[in-house]
Write a protein that holds these residues in place. Structure first.
Motif, PDB file in Angstrom:
ATOM      1  N   ARG A   1       0.840  -1.203   0.000  1.00  0.00           N
ATOM      2  CA  ARG A   1       0.000   0.000   0.000  1.00  0.00           C
ATOM      3  C   ARG A   1       0.874   1.252   0.000  1.00  0.00           C
ATOM      4  O   ARG A   1       1.837   1.337   0.775  1.00  0.00           O
ATOM      5  CB  ARG A   1      -0.859   0.048   1.261  1.00  0.00           C
ATOM      6  N   GLY A   2       0.500   2.220  -0.845  1.00  0.00           N
ATOM      7  CA  GLY A   2       1.246   3.470  -0.895  1.00  0.00           C
ATOM      8  C   GLY A   2       0.327   4.668  -0.819  1.00  0.00           C
ATOM      9  O   GLY A   2      -0.824   4.620  -1.273  1.00  0.00           O
ATOM     10  N   VAL A   3       0.837   5.735  -0.220  1.00  0.00           N
ATOM     11  CA  VAL A   3       0.138   7.017  -0.222  1.00  0.00           C
ATOM     12  C   VAL A   3       0.992   7.962  -1.061  1.00  0.00           C
ATOM     13  O   VAL A   3       2.220   7.991  -0.930  1.00  0.00           O
ATOM     14  CB  VAL A   3      -0.019   7.544   1.222  1.00  0.00           C
ATOM     15  N   VAL A   4       0.345   8.715  -1.956  1.00  0.00           N
ATOM     16  CA  VAL A   4       1.077   9.625  -2.832  1.00  0.00           C
ATOM     17  C   VAL A   4       0.737  11.066  -2.469  1.00  0.00           C
ATOM     18  O   VAL A   4      -0.443  11.425  -2.360  1.00  0.00           O
ATOM     19  CB  VAL A   4       0.742   9.357  -4.326  1.00  0.00           C
ATOM     20  N   LEU A   5       1.770  11.874  -2.275  1.00  0.00           N
ATOM     21  CA  LEU A   5       1.588  13.292  -1.926  1.00  0.00           C
ATOM     22  C   LEU A   5       1.929  14.160  -3.125  1.00  0.00           C
ATOM     23  O   LEU A   5       3.000  13.982  -3.734  1.00  0.00           O
ATOM     24  CB  LEU A   5       2.519  13.666  -0.752  1.00  0.00           C
ATOM     25  N   ILE A   6       1.036  15.083  -3.445  1.00  0.00           N
ATOM     26  CA  ILE A   6       1.232  15.937  -4.619  1.00  0.00           C
ATOM     27  C   ILE A   6       0.934  17.404  -4.271  1.00  0.00           C
ATOM     28  O   ILE A   6       0.316  17.697  -3.232  1.00  0.00           O
ATOM     29  CB  ILE A   6       0.294  15.524  -5.780  1.00  0.00           C
ATOM     30  N   SER A   7       1.343  18.284  -5.193  1.00  0.00           N
ATOM     31  CA  SER A   7       0.960  19.697  -5.070  1.00  0.00           C
ATOM     32  C   SER A   7       0.448  20.264  -6.387  1.00  0.00           C
ATOM     33  O   SER A   7      -0.059  21.383  -6.418  1.00  0.00           O
ATOM     34  CB  SER A   7       2.158  20.558  -4.645  1.00  0.00           C
ATOM     35  N   GLY A   8       0.659  19.514  -7.473  1.00  0.00           N
ATOM     36  CA  GLY A   8       0.371  20.145  -8.766  1.00  0.00           C
ATOM     37  C   GLY A   8      -0.210  19.214  -9.801  1.00  0.00           C
ATOM     38  O   GLY A   8      -1.134  18.444  -9.529  1.00  0.00           O
ATOM     39  N   SER A   9       0.380  19.263 -10.974  1.00  0.00           N
ATOM     40  CA  SER A   9      -0.155  18.590 -12.151  1.00  0.00           C
ATOM     41  C   SER A   9      -0.328  17.080 -11.982  1.00  0.00           C
ATOM     42  O   SER A   9      -1.255  16.468 -12.517  1.00  0.00           O
ATOM     43  CB  SER A   9       0.769  18.905 -13.326  1.00  0.00           C
ATOM     44  N   GLY A  10       0.590  16.476 -11.251  1.00  0.00           N
ATOM     45  CA  GLY A  10       0.423  15.045 -10.970  1.00  0.00           C
ATOM     46  C   GLY A  10       0.734  14.133 -12.138  1.00  0.00           C
ATOM     47  O   GLY A  10       0.209  13.029 -12.209  1.00  0.00           O
ATOM     48  N   SER A  11       1.622  14.567 -13.025  1.00  0.00           N
ATOM     49  CA  SER A  11       1.961  13.669 -14.143  1.00  0.00           C
ATOM     50  C   SER A  11       2.751  12.465 -13.639  1.00  0.00           C
ATOM     51  O   SER A  11       2.624  11.366 -14.178  1.00  0.00           O
ATOM     52  CB  SER A  11       2.704  14.408 -15.251  1.00  0.00           C
ATOM     53  N   ASN A  12       3.543  12.653 -12.594  1.00  0.00           N
ATOM     54  CA  ASN A  12       4.223  11.486 -12.006  1.00  0.00           C
ATOM     55  C   ASN A  12       3.219  10.569 -11.325  1.00  0.00           C
ATOM     56  O   ASN A  12       3.330   9.343 -11.425  1.00  0.00           O
ATOM     57  CB  ASN A  12       5.300  11.936 -11.012  1.00  0.00           C
ATOM     58  N   LEU A  13       2.247  11.158 -10.652  1.00  0.00           N
ATOM     59  CA  LEU A  13       1.167  10.352 -10.076  1.00  0.00           C
ATOM     60  C   LEU A  13       0.521   9.509 -11.167  1.00  0.00           C
ATOM     61  O   LEU A  13       0.270   8.315 -10.992  1.00  0.00           O
ATOM     62  CB  LEU A  13       0.117  11.265  -9.419  1.00  0.00           C
ATOM     63  N   GLN A  14       0.266  10.131 -12.318  1.00  0.00           N
ATOM     64  CA  GLN A  14      -0.378   9.413 -13.418  1.00  0.00           C
ATOM     65  C   GLN A  14       0.468   8.224 -13.872  1.00  0.00           C
ATOM     66  O   GLN A  14      -0.051   7.129 -14.116  1.00  0.00           O
ATOM     67  CB  GLN A  14      -0.604  10.359 -14.600  1.00  0.00           C
ATOM     68  N   SER A  15       1.769   8.429 -13.955  1.00  0.00           N
ATOM     69  CA  SER A  15       2.617   7.313 -14.403  1.00  0.00           C
ATOM     70  C   SER A  15       2.613   6.197 -13.360  1.00  0.00           C
ATOM     71  O   SER A  15       2.710   5.017 -13.702  1.00  0.00           O
ATOM     72  CB  SER A  15       4.033   7.786 -14.730  1.00  0.00           C
ATOM     73  N   ILE A  16       2.488   6.561 -12.094  1.00  0.00           N
ATOM     74  CA  ILE A  16       2.427   5.532 -11.045  1.00  0.00           C
ATOM     75  C   ILE A  16       1.078   4.801 -11.115  1.00  0.00           C
ATOM     76  O   ILE A  16       1.011   3.572 -11.022  1.00  0.00           O
ATOM     77  CB  ILE A  16       2.661   6.164  -9.651  1.00  0.00           C
ATOM     78  N   ILE A  17       0.009   5.567 -11.326  1.00  0.00           N
ATOM     79  CA  ILE A  17      -1.332   4.950 -11.483  1.00  0.00           C
ATOM     80  C   ILE A  17      -1.305   3.966 -12.660  1.00  0.00           C
ATOM     81  O   ILE A  17      -1.757   2.833 -12.557  1.00  0.00           O
ATOM     82  CB  ILE A  17      -2.418   6.032 -11.730  1.00  0.00           C
ATOM     83  N   ASP A  18      -0.739   4.429 -13.771  1.00  0.00           N
ATOM     84  CA  ASP A  18      -0.748   3.604 -14.985  1.00  0.00           C
ATOM     85  C   ASP A  18       0.065   2.323 -14.820  1.00  0.00           C
ATOM     86  O   ASP A  18      -0.180   1.341 -15.520  1.00  0.00           O
ATOM     87  CB  ASP A  18      -0.204   4.406 -16.176  1.00  0.00           C
ATOM     88  N   ASN A  19       1.046   2.362 -13.937  1.00  0.00           N
ATOM     89  CA  ASN A  19       1.923   1.195 -13.744  1.00  0.00           C
ATOM     90  C   ASN A  19       1.615   0.405 -12.478  1.00  0.00           C
ATOM     91  O   ASN A  19       2.308  -0.564 -12.175  1.00  0.00           O
ATOM     92  CB  ASN A  19       3.385   1.652 -13.686  1.00  0.00           C
ATOM     93  N   ALA A  20       0.601   0.839 -11.729  1.00  0.00           N
ATOM     94  CA  ALA A  20       0.373   0.285 -10.385  1.00  0.00           C
ATOM     95  C   ALA A  20       0.274  -1.241 -10.376  1.00  0.00           C
ATOM     96  O   ALA A  20       0.881  -1.903  -9.526  1.00  0.00           O
ATOM     97  CB  ALA A  20      -0.868   0.909  -9.759  1.00  0.00           C
ATOM     98  N   ASP A  21      -0.453  -1.806 -11.329  1.00  0.00           N
ATOM     99  CA  ASP A  21      -0.609  -3.264 -11.346  1.00  0.00           C
ATOM    100  C   ASP A  21       0.737  -3.957 -11.549  1.00  0.00           C
ATOM    101  O   ASP A  21       1.054  -4.925 -10.871  1.00  0.00           O
ATOM    102  CB  ASP A  21      -1.574  -3.692 -12.464  1.00  0.00           C
ATOM    103  N   ASN A  22       1.506  -3.433 -12.480  1.00  0.00           N
ATOM    104  CA  ASN A  22       2.810  -4.052 -12.796  1.00  0.00           C
ATOM    105  C   ASN A  22       3.798  -3.947 -11.649  1.00  0.00           C
ATOM    106  O   ASN A  22       4.727  -4.738 -11.560  1.00  0.00           O
ATOM    107  CB  ASN A  22       3.465  -3.360 -14.003  1.00  0.00           C
ATOM    108  N   ILE A  23       3.644  -2.921 -10.812  1.00  0.00           N
ATOM    109  CA  ILE A  23       4.648  -2.711  -9.759  1.00  0.00           C
ATOM    110  C   ILE A  23       4.112  -3.097  -8.373  1.00  0.00           C
ATOM    111  O   ILE A  23       4.697  -2.720  -7.358  1.00  0.00           O
ATOM    112  CB  ILE A  23       5.190  -1.258  -9.776  1.00  0.00           C
ATOM    113  N   ASP A  24       3.027  -3.845  -8.361  1.00  0.00           N
ATOM    114  CA  ASP A  24       2.462  -4.377  -7.097  1.00  0.00           C
ATOM    115  C   ASP A  24       2.159  -3.291  -6.078  1.00  0.00           C
ATOM    116  O   ASP A  24       2.487  -3.429  -4.897  1.00  0.00           O
ATOM    117  CB  ASP A  24       3.411  -5.410  -6.464  1.00  0.00           C
TER     118      ASP A  24
END
Ligand code: GRF
Length: 201
Positions: free
Chosen positions: A2-25
């Protein structure tokens, strides 16, 4: 994990983590933003991930903000806390609490260009190389042990926008990869050193 993601802005890195979440457990338990207008919150919504807005402006001290942040994070008992464009300086109490399980992404080849406006400063300094670093978060701002970096050349007549965009492409590839090392149990912080597969990085 389980991970918690902290952001302040656009969240493009968040998006890449969301898109890869299944592959990276990784299960993203929630996204927390210190800004109500962060576009990353829309990305979390689209992905059906719970979100919290904790605006730092509503707290009279850094300590109180960090306390509220920490209380929210702890509701999810995460294995990893992922800073993805989270633009707040954290108290040492907070960084110590999550030491060894909190990662940050910084758009420079650390230890060069800690702090803000890295792309502008890289161009002004006439650097031939730039890139991104992912590190464990310690008390020292942008100063924790570096886990991985990705380099790109600085092109002639490059402007901040194009340089930032090219660094972001590298960010989006590197962060999921490093998070996966962590979720696989291959990456640890030990005695102030980042360790991958038992070797100091
Ligand atoms: C990225 O360049 C990251 O390295 C830095 O802030 C930016 C955030 O971008 N810490 P985004 O919100 O992930 O699009």
């Amino acid at each position: 994990m389980r991970g918690v993601v902290l952001i302040s802005g656009s969240g493009s890195n968040l998006q890449s983590i969301i898109d890869n979440a299944d592959n990276i457990d990784l299960t993203i338990s929630c996204v927390i933003s210190n800004k109500a207008d962060a576009y990353g919150l829309e990305r979390a919504k689209q992905a059906g991930i719970p979100q919290h807005i904790i605006e730092h402006t509503e707290f009279s001290s850094r300590e109180e903000f960090d306390q509220a942040l920490s209380e929210t994070i702890d509701q999810y008992s995460p294995n990893i806390v992922i800073l993805a464009g989270f633009m707040r300086i954290l108290t040492s109490e907070f960084t110590q609490k999550y030491c060894g399980k909190m990662l940050n992404i910084h758009p420079s080849l650390l230890p060069k260009f800690q702090g803000l406006n890295t792309h502008q400063r890289v161009i002004e300094a006439g650097e031939s190389e730039h890139g991104v670093s992912i590190h464990f978060v310690t008390e020292e701002l942008d100063g924790g042990p570096v886990i991985a970096q990705s380099n790109i050349p600085v092109l002639e007549d490059e402007d901040v926008k194009s340089l930032a965009a090219r660094v972001l492409v590298e960010e989006h590839k590197l962060y999921p990869k490093v998070i996966h090392w962590f979720t696989q149990g291959r990456l640890k912080l030990d005695n102030g050193n980042a360790i991958l597969d038992g070797e100091i990085l």
